[in-house]
Motif scaffolding. Structure first.
Motif, PDB file in Angstrom:
ATOM      1  N   VAL A  77      43.255  33.515  19.149  1.00 54.08           N
ATOM      2  CA  VAL A  77      42.570  34.921  19.796  1.00 54.08           C
ATOM      3  C   VAL A  77      41.748  34.616  20.893  1.00 54.08           C
ATOM      4  O   VAL A  77      42.096  34.758  22.167  1.00 54.08           O
ATOM      5  CB  VAL A  77      42.196  35.991  19.177  1.00 54.08           C
ATOM      6  N   GLN A  78      40.989  33.603  20.834  1.00 56.02           N
ATOM      7  CA  GLN A  78      40.022  33.208  21.629  1.00 56.02           C
ATOM      8  C   GLN A  78      40.819  32.103  22.832  1.00 56.02           C
ATOM      9  O   GLN A  78      40.344  32.504  23.774  1.00 56.02           O
ATOM     10  CB  GLN A  78      38.941  32.169  20.930  1.00 56.02           C
ATOM     11  N   ARG A  79      41.777  31.478  22.282  1.00 54.04           N
ATOM     12  CA  ARG A  79      42.470  30.908  23.448  1.00 54.04           C
ATOM     13  C   ARG A  79      43.124  31.894  24.584  1.00 54.04           C
ATOM     14  O   ARG A  79      43.009  31.577  25.520  1.00 54.04           O
ATOM     15  CB  ARG A  79      43.746  30.021  23.063  1.00 54.04           C
ATOM     16  N   LEU A  80      43.521  32.817  23.870  1.00 63.55           N
ATOM     17  CA  LEU A  80      44.211  33.992  24.561  1.00 63.55           C
ATOM     18  C   LEU A  80      43.390  34.623  25.687  1.00 63.55           C
ATOM     19  O   LEU A  80      43.550  34.970  26.688  1.00 63.55           O
ATOM     20  CB  LEU A  80      45.012  35.174  23.830  1.00 63.55           C
ATOM     21  N   GLU A  81      42.157  34.809  25.155  1.00 63.70           N
ATOM     22  CA  GLU A  81      41.072  35.348  25.740  1.00 63.70           C
ATOM     23  C   GLU A  81      40.486  34.627  26.942  1.00 63.70           C
ATOM     24  O   GLU A  81      40.364  35.131  28.107  1.00 63.70           O
ATOM     25  CB  GLU A  81      39.950  35.728  24.983  1.00 63.70           C
ATOM     26  N   LEU A  82      40.393  33.307  26.818  1.00 65.04           N
ATOM     27  CA  LEU A  82      40.052  32.264  27.735  1.00 65.04           C
ATOM     28  C   LEU A  82      41.176  32.082  28.657  1.00 65.04           C
ATOM     29  O   LEU A  82      40.969  32.169  29.986  1.00 65.04           O
ATOM     30  CB  LEU A  82      40.009  30.896  27.080  1.00 65.04           C
ATOM     31  N   GLN A  83      42.411  32.162  28.364  1.00 68.75           N
ATOM     32  CA  GLN A  83      43.475  32.138  29.519  1.00 68.75           C
ATOM     33  C   GLN A  83      43.637  33.422  29.938  1.00 68.75           C
ATOM     34  O   GLN A  83      43.637  33.306  31.340  1.00 68.75           O
ATOM     35  CB  GLN A  83      44.969  32.167  28.599  1.00 68.75           C
ATOM     36  N   GLY A  84      43.367  34.711  29.369  1.00 71.67           N
ATOM     37  CA  GLY A  84      43.162  35.583  30.417  1.00 71.67           C
ATOM     38  C   GLY A  84      41.887  35.851  31.314  1.00 71.67           C
ATOM     39  O   GLY A  84      42.165  36.085  32.351  1.00 71.67           O
ATOM     40  N   TYR A  85      40.979  35.355  30.947  1.00 70.45           N
ATOM     41  CA  TYR A  85      39.958  35.172  31.857  1.00 70.45           C
ATOM     42  C   TYR A  85      40.096  34.118  33.000  1.00 70.45           C
ATOM     43  O   TYR A  85      39.918  34.688  34.043  1.00 70.45           O
ATOM     44  CB  TYR A  85      38.583  34.588  31.197  1.00 70.45           C
ATOM     45  N   THR A  86      40.717  33.024  32.613  1.00 68.42           N
ATOM     46  CA  THR A  86      40.870  32.378  33.795  1.00 68.42           C
ATOM     47  C   THR A  86      42.006  32.881  34.892  1.00 68.42           C
ATOM     48  O   THR A  86      42.027  32.710  35.888  1.00 68.42           O
ATOM     49  CB  THR A  86      41.633  30.972  33.153  1.00 68.42           C
ATOM     50  N   ILE A  87      43.208  33.529  34.338  1.00 65.25           N
ATOM     51  CA  ILE A  87      43.915  34.031  34.979  1.00 65.25           C
ATOM     52  C   ILE A  87      43.295  35.202  35.869  1.00 65.25           C
ATOM     53  O   ILE A  87      43.648  34.991  37.349  1.00 65.25           O
ATOM     54  CB  ILE A  87      45.261  34.574  34.060  1.00 65.25           C
ATOM     55  N   VAL A  88      42.741  35.995  35.500  1.00 62.10           N
ATOM     56  CA  VAL A  88      42.078  37.151  36.402  1.00 62.10           C
ATOM     57  C   VAL A  88      41.191  36.441  37.218  1.00 62.10           C
ATOM     58  O   VAL A  88      41.273  37.075  38.438  1.00 62.10           O
ATOM     59  CB  VAL A  88      41.370  38.121  35.173  1.00 62.10           C
ATOM     60  N   THR A  89      40.089  35.667  37.007  1.00 64.93           N
ATOM     61  CA  THR A  89      39.080  35.021  38.034  1.00 64.93           C
ATOM     62  C   THR A  89      39.794  34.344  38.806  1.00 64.93           C
ATOM     63  O   THR A  89      39.486  34.365  40.137  1.00 64.93           O
ATOM     64  CB  THR A  89      38.019  34.146  37.088  1.00 64.93           C
ATOM     65  N   THR A  90      40.787  33.573  38.588  1.00 66.12           N
ATOM     66  CA  THR A  90      41.709  32.811  39.586  1.00 66.12           C
ATOM     67  C   THR A  90      42.372  33.898  40.496  1.00 66.12           C
ATOM     68  O   THR A  90      42.507  33.631  41.844  1.00 66.12           O
ATOM     69  CB  THR A  90      42.614  32.076  38.690  1.00 66.12           C
ATOM     70  N   LEU A  91      42.934  34.731  39.953  1.00 57.52           N
ATOM     71  CA  LEU A  91      43.448  35.927  41.096  1.00 57.52           C
ATOM     72  C   LEU A  91      42.434  36.343  41.871  1.00 57.52           C
ATOM     73  O   LEU A  91      42.563  36.742  43.123  1.00 57.52           O
ATOM     74  CB  LEU A  91      44.364  36.866  40.088  1.00 57.52           C
ATOM     75  N   LEU A  92      41.259  36.783  41.321  1.00 53.34           N
ATOM     76  CA  LEU A  92      40.293  37.485  42.054  1.00 53.34           C
ATOM     77  C   LEU A  92      39.781  36.512  43.017  1.00 53.34           C
ATOM     78  O   LEU A  92      39.718  36.839  44.499  1.00 53.34           O
ATOM     79  CB  LEU A  92      39.082  37.759  41.333  1.00 53.34           C
ATOM     80  N   ASP A  93      39.634  35.144  42.717  1.00 55.72           N
ATOM     81  CA  ASP A  93      39.215  34.010  43.877  1.00 55.72           C
ATOM     82  C   ASP A  93      40.304  34.045  44.754  1.00 55.72           C
ATOM     83  O   ASP A  93      40.052  33.941  46.074  1.00 55.72           O
ATOM     84  CB  ASP A  93      39.200  32.900  43.075  1.00 55.72           C
ATOM     85  N   ARG A  94      41.545  33.876  44.572  1.00 52.89           N
ATOM     86  CA  ARG A  94      42.477  33.743  45.559  1.00 52.89           C
ATOM     87  C   ARG A  94      42.662  34.735  46.672  1.00 52.89           C
ATOM     88  O   ARG A  94      42.635  34.750  47.730  1.00 52.89           O
ATOM     89  CB  ARG A  94      43.950  33.465  44.946  1.00 52.89           C
ATOM     90  N   TYR A  95      42.788  35.951  45.903  1.00 50.04           N
ATOM     91  CA  TYR A  95      42.636  37.336  46.715  1.00 50.04           C
ATOM     92  C   TYR A  95      41.620  37.550  47.406  1.00 50.04           C
ATOM     93  O   TYR A  95      41.498  38.366  48.430  1.00 50.04           O
ATOM     94  CB  TYR A  95      43.231  38.442  46.001  1.00 50.04           C
ATOM     95  N   GLY A  96      40.415  37.009  47.070  1.00 49.13           N
ATOM     96  CA  GLY A  96      39.429  37.168  47.822  1.00 49.13           C
ATOM     97  C   GLY A  96      39.071  36.629  49.102  1.00 49.13           C
ATOM     98  O   GLY A  96      38.256  37.088  50.132  1.00 49.13           O
ATOM     99  N   MET A  97      39.993  35.721  49.462  1.00 48.83           N
ATOM    100  CA  MET A  97      40.387  35.310  51.002  1.00 48.83           C
ATOM    101  C   MET A  97      40.535  36.602  51.781  1.00 48.83           C
ATOM    102  O   MET A  97      40.015  36.481  53.058  1.00 48.83           O
ATOM    103  CB  MET A  97      41.363  34.577  51.105  1.00 48.83           C
ATOM    104  N   LEU A  98      40.913  37.647  51.391  1.00 50.54           N
ATOM    105  CA  LEU A  98      41.008  38.842  52.147  1.00 50.54           C
ATOM    106  C   LEU A  98      39.831  39.676  52.402  1.00 50.54           C
ATOM    107  O   LEU A  98      39.760  40.240  53.149  1.00 50.54           O
ATOM    108  CB  LEU A  98      42.260  39.711  51.500  1.00 50.54           C
ATOM    109  N   LEU A  99      38.763  39.211  51.587  1.00 51.12           N
ATOM    110  CA  LEU A  99      37.460  39.933  51.814  1.00 51.12           C
ATOM    111  C   LEU A  99      36.681  39.156  52.683  1.00 51.12           C
ATOM    112  O   LEU A  99      35.588  39.566  53.618  1.00 51.12           O
ATOM    113  CB  LEU A  99      36.609  39.734  50.615  1.00 51.12           C
TER     114      LEU A  99
END
Length: 149
Positions: free
Chosen positions: A41-63
């Motif tokens: 479960v902790q592995r899934l939480e860490l994966q989810g965290y990495t995915i969401v923060t990476t998406l926010l970082d990538r799309y953050g270029m639009l900001l």
């Protein structure tokens, strides 16, 4: 107290001797010890965290674009930022329409720049938070040039 809005506790926790409250407390303890702390479960939480923060970082270029450059990107699909041109095309038409609709209500306000920035932030957060788990993973892999294994 409930009907007048003064009851500030969970209904089942209010009466600690209630057998349902006791059952929930037992289930909460079991869940904490055997589910939420499990390595899988902790592995899934860490994966989810990495995915969401990476998406926010990538799309953050639009900001990083100013309001005029972002408007030009939406209207003409052109920008001095090549990646921004590609990223904007991945955002859903519904989210873009909602951004434009909200923006029109504030065009004549003195704090327009601040409001536009907020609406653009909300556009990106709404887009990413609205993704299914599978689509978020797909988008993460796409933006990181990963292939499915």
């Amino acid at each position: 107290a409930l009907f007048v809005g003064e009851f500030n506790a969970s209904l089942l926790e209010f009466e600690r001797n209630n057998p349902y409250a006791q059952a929930i407390a037992i289930l909460r303890d079991i869940s904490w010890k055997h589910i939420y702390r499990a390595k899988s479960v902790q592995r899934l939480e860490l994966q989810g965290y990495t995915i969401v923060t990476t998406l926010l970082d990538r799309y953050g270029m639009l900001l990083e674009l100013d309001a005029e450059a972002f408007a030009r990107l939406l209207d003409e699909g052109k920008s001095s930022c090549f990646l921004c041109e590609r990223l904007i095309g991945r955002i859903g038409a519904k989210q873009i329409a909602a951004y434009r609709s909200d923006l029109k209500r504030y065009e004549k306000k003195s704090d327009f720049a601040l409001v536009e920035r907020y609406l653009r932030l909300r556009l990106l957060v709404d887009f990413i938070s609205g993704m299914t788990d599978d689509f978020a993973l797909y988008e993460y892999r796409t933006l990181n040039a990963l292939t499915e294994s």
